[in-house]
Scaffold this motif. Structure first.
Motif, PDB file in Angstrom:
ATOM      1  N   GLU A   1      -6.907   4.080  -0.704  1.00  0.00           N
ATOM      2  CA  GLU A   1      -6.425   2.787  -1.201  1.00  0.00           C
ATOM      3  C   GLU A   1      -6.615   1.708  -0.135  1.00  0.00           C
ATOM      4  OE1 GLU A   1      -4.809  -0.264  -3.508  1.00  0.00           O
ATOM      5  OE2 GLU A   1      -5.757   1.638  -4.037  1.00  0.00           O
TER       6      GLU A   1
ATOM      7  N   GLN B   1      -8.796  -1.738  -0.492  1.00  0.00           N
ATOM      8  CA  GLN B   1      -8.237  -3.062  -0.223  1.00  0.00           C
ATOM      9  C   GLN B   1      -9.037  -3.816   0.838  1.00  0.00           C
ATOM     10  OE1 GLN B   1      -4.144  -2.284   0.786  1.00  0.00           O
ATOM     11  NE2 GLN B   1      -3.546  -1.921  -1.339  1.00  0.00           N
TER      12      GLN B   1
ATOM     13  N   ARG C   1     -11.051  -7.301   0.254  1.00  0.00           N
ATOM     14  CA  ARG C   1     -10.764  -8.480   1.069  1.00  0.00           C
ATOM     15  C   ARG C   1     -12.029  -8.998   1.748  1.00  0.00           C
ATOM     16  NH1 ARG C   1      -9.705  -9.350   6.144  1.00  0.00           N
ATOM     17  NH2 ARG C   1      -9.110  -7.249   6.735  1.00  0.00           N
TER      18      ARG C   1
END
Length: 170
Positions: A42, A46, A50
Motif C-alpha cells: 500500500e 501511495q 504521489r
C-alpha cells in the motif's frame, strides 16, 4: 554515499524503508498492532501515485550506499496555515535501522537544507513525535528548535503528540 532524486523504480524500496523506520522509531510509542499492520504494498502504491501527480515543489531524495538504498527524505513547501508563505517543511526523513548513526540521516538533512537554501526558503520546519527522543536530539544537533506548536495526534486512540521544530536557513 550518493544522494539523488527518487524515481518510480524506488517506490517499493522506500515504502519498505519507511515501514522498517516506523517499526523501529515508534515501537512503544504507537500500538504494536498498528505498526505490525503497516503495508509495504500500500505504501508503494501511495508513493507511486504521489510521484505521478507531481505535487508542486515536493522533492524526494534517496541516499544510496554501495548501490543500496539506505535512506529517504522528502521536503517541500510548509503546509501549516500559521506559517508564513515561502517557508519549507521536511515531511519525512528515514534511514534504514541498520544505518542509524552512520551519517545517512545527516547527509539527507544537509542536502534538504542546502536545496531549500538555494531556493531562497528562509526557514525550514518539521514535525517530530514527542516521545521520539532519538529523532528530536538528531534535529536539535542541526539547529532545529521547538517553535511551540504541538499537534495532539492519536493512533488507534493512543495519544501520539507531535512537536513542531523550526530552523532559520542560511
Amino acid at each position: 554515499m550518493r544522494i539523488r532524486e527518487m524515481t518510480d523504480a524506488d517506490c517499493a524500496t522506500v515504502a519498505e524503508l519507511r515501514v522498517l523506520g516506523w517499526r523501529s522509531a515508534y515501537a512503544g510509542l504507537m500500538p504494536q498492532a498498528f505498526l505490525d499492520g503497516l503495508d509495504i504494498a500500500e505504501g508503494t502504491r501511495q508513493l507511486r501515485e504521489r510521484l505521478a501527480q507531481g505535487h508542486a515543489g515536493t522533492v524526494d531524495l534517496i541516499a544510496e550506499r554501495a548501490g543500496r538504498t539506505v535512506g529517504w527524505a522528502c521536503f517541500g513547501p510548509a503546509r501549516d496555515s500559521d506559517v508564513p508563505p515561502g517557508e519549507a517543511e521536511l515531511y519525512a526523513l528515514y534511514a534504514h535501522p541498520e544505518q542509524y548513526s552512520t551519517g545517512v540521516g545527516r547527509a539527507l538533512l544537509l542536502e534538504c537544507v542546502a536545496r531549500c537554501t538555494a531556493a531562497g526558503r528562509p526557514r525550514m520546519r518539521l514535525w517530530a513525535v514527542e516521545g521520539n527522543t532519538r529523532a528530536r536530539r538528531f534535529y536539535e544537533r542541526f539547529g532545529f528548535t521547538p517553535d511551540g506548536a504541538v499537534d495532539p495526534q492519536t493512533v488507534e486512540d493512543v495519544p501520539v503528540p507531535e512537536v513542531r521544530y523550526s530552523r532559520d536557513l542560511p
